[in-house]
Design an enzyme around this catalytic site. Structure first.
Site, PDB file in Angstrom:
ATOM      1  N   HIS A  77       0.211   1.644   4.263  1.00 36.60           N
ATOM      2  CA  HIS A  77      -0.237   0.307   3.838  1.00 36.60           C
ATOM      3  C   HIS A  77      -1.662   0.402   3.306  1.00 36.60           C
ATOM      4  O   HIS A  77      -2.476   1.189   3.811  1.00 36.60           O
ATOM      5  CB  HIS A  77      -0.157  -0.670   5.017  1.00 36.60           C
ATOM      6  CG  HIS A  77      -0.389  -2.079   4.578  1.00 36.60           C
ATOM      7  ND1 HIS A  77      -1.645  -2.598   4.414  1.00 36.60           N
ATOM      8  CD2 HIS A  77       0.474  -3.062   4.232  1.00 36.60           C
ATOM      9  CE1 HIS A  77      -1.540  -3.857   3.994  1.00 36.60           C
ATOM     10  NE2 HIS A  77      -0.256  -4.156   3.881  1.00 36.60           N
TER      11      HIS A  77
ATOM     12  N   GLU B 258       3.101  -2.763  -3.371  1.00 39.43           N
ATOM     13  CA  GLU B 258       2.238  -3.860  -2.947  1.00 39.43           C
ATOM     14  C   GLU B 258       0.897  -3.714  -3.651  1.00 39.43           C
ATOM     15  O   GLU B 258       0.004  -3.017  -3.148  1.00 39.43           O
ATOM     16  CB  GLU B 258       2.008  -3.799  -1.440  1.00 39.43           C
ATOM     17  CG  GLU B 258       3.278  -3.842  -0.614  1.00 39.43           C
ATOM     18  CD  GLU B 258       2.982  -4.339   0.786  1.00 39.43           C
ATOM     19  OE1 GLU B 258       3.452  -5.437   1.106  1.00 39.43           O
ATOM     20  OE2 GLU B 258       2.259  -3.663   1.527  1.00 39.43           O
TER      21      GLU B 258
HETATM   22  C1  PEP Z   1       0.919  -7.094   3.167  1.00 40.65           C
HETATM   23  O1  PEP Z   1      -0.209  -7.027   3.635  1.00 40.65           O
HETATM   24  O2  PEP Z   1       1.642  -6.087   3.107  1.00 40.65           O
HETATM   25  C2  PEP Z   1       1.407  -8.376   2.684  1.00 40.65           C
HETATM   26  C3  PEP Z   1       2.500  -8.387   1.975  1.00 40.65           C
HETATM   27  O3  PEP Z   1       0.678  -9.470   3.050  1.00 40.65           O
HETATM   28  P1  PEP Z   1       0.751 -10.952   2.435  1.00 40.65           P
HETATM   29  O4  PEP Z   1       2.197 -11.288   2.210  1.00 40.65           O
HETATM   30  O5  PEP Z   1       0.142 -11.806   3.476  1.00 40.65           O
HETATM   31  O6  PEP Z   1      -0.017 -10.925   1.157  1.00 40.65           O
END
Ligand code: PEP
Length: 254
Positions: free
Chosen positions: A103, A175
């Site tokens: 992450h 992400e």
């Molecule tokens: C994350 O941190 O992986 C994430 C998806 O957070 P958020 O949905 O709160 O942006």
């Protein structure tokens, strides 16, 4: 009950939130809701990633519910003098079937690198758990047009040397760092097209699924899931309340 082929993955990591009691309450409510609405289980692959402190309790509540329970991190060694760390066999012992790896918060604050993500993916596979490899680029890289190369390099590095069988057990979550968390802004569908095409082009048919994460919420989940290249959603804040998570599961179930 059979789950339909290609059902989207929709999961949440609780990050560093929730007490044991709060985690149990969420998990119990989720198990009850899935028992009452079997079509959610047929049409979606739900997963929940609690903090380590709540892992065993949440896994116990969700046993038999069809929800995959994961750990937010695990060390690449099986055991030893690594104070403060937990290993893949330990999180498996607590009930995890999945391990989140790489992450962006761990890369930024805890020195996670391509090398450590590769070691953790290998350890996770070695013990028969599912790695959920997170990749994403910062805003400067996106602005310079380098998103696809950046994330491909992260995925290639973490999955280097795996057999096709092992690759087939890996989940990838794209992400973008600029889209994550309270300072992030949701990515638009056009912004996601090229990075997802690049990921799917090289890894789509070889890995288990490629998910999107970053400011997913109840208003944009349907359009994200409608993208051909998006195999599911990885959600933070919008799924931390049970009702919010159930709403996302219902959207994904269609
Ligand atoms: C994350 O941190 O992986 C994430 C998806 O957070 P958020 O949905 O709160 O942006």
């Amino acid at each position: 009950m059979e789950r339909i082929d290609g059902a989207p993955w929709v999961g949440t990591s609780w990050k560093m939130t929730k007490t044991l009691a709060e985690g149990r309450e969420f998990a119990r409510g989720l198990a009850e809701a899935l028992a009452a609405e079997p079509r959610l289980r047929e049409r979606v692959r739900p997963f929940v990633i609690p903090p380590h402190t709540a892992l065993a309790a949440v896994a116990a509540e969700l046993e038999g519910s069809g929800v995959v329970v994961g750990a937010q991190n695990a060390h690449w060694e099986d055991a030893g003098a690594w104070t403060g760390e937990v290993s893949v066999p330990q999180v498996a012992d607590a009930g995890a079937a999945l391990v989140e790896i790489g992450h962006s918060e761990r890369r930024e604050h805890f020195g996670e690198t391509v090398e450590t993500t590769a070691a953790k993916v290998a350890a996770t596979l070695r013990h028969g758990l599912t790695p959920l490899l997170c990749v994403g680029e910062p805003a400067e890289v996106r602005d310079a047009g380098g998103s696809a190369e950046h994330i491909l390099a992260q995925v290639r590095g973490a999955l280097d040397g795996l057999s096709e069988e092992e690759l087939g057990r890996v989940l990838v979550a794209y992400e973008p760092i600029w889209a994550i968390g309270e300072h992030g802004r949701p990515a638009t569908v056009p912004e996601l097209e090229a990075p997802f095409a690049a990921l799917q082009g090289e890894f789509g048919s070889r890995t288990a699924a490629i998910l999107y994460g970053g400011s997913v919420h109840q208003d944009n989940a349907a359009e994200l899931l409608a993208m051909d290249d998006v195999d599911g959603l990885f959600v933070g804040r919008a799924a931390w309340r049970l009702e919010g998570y159930l709403e996302l599961l219902r959207l994904a179930a269609g």
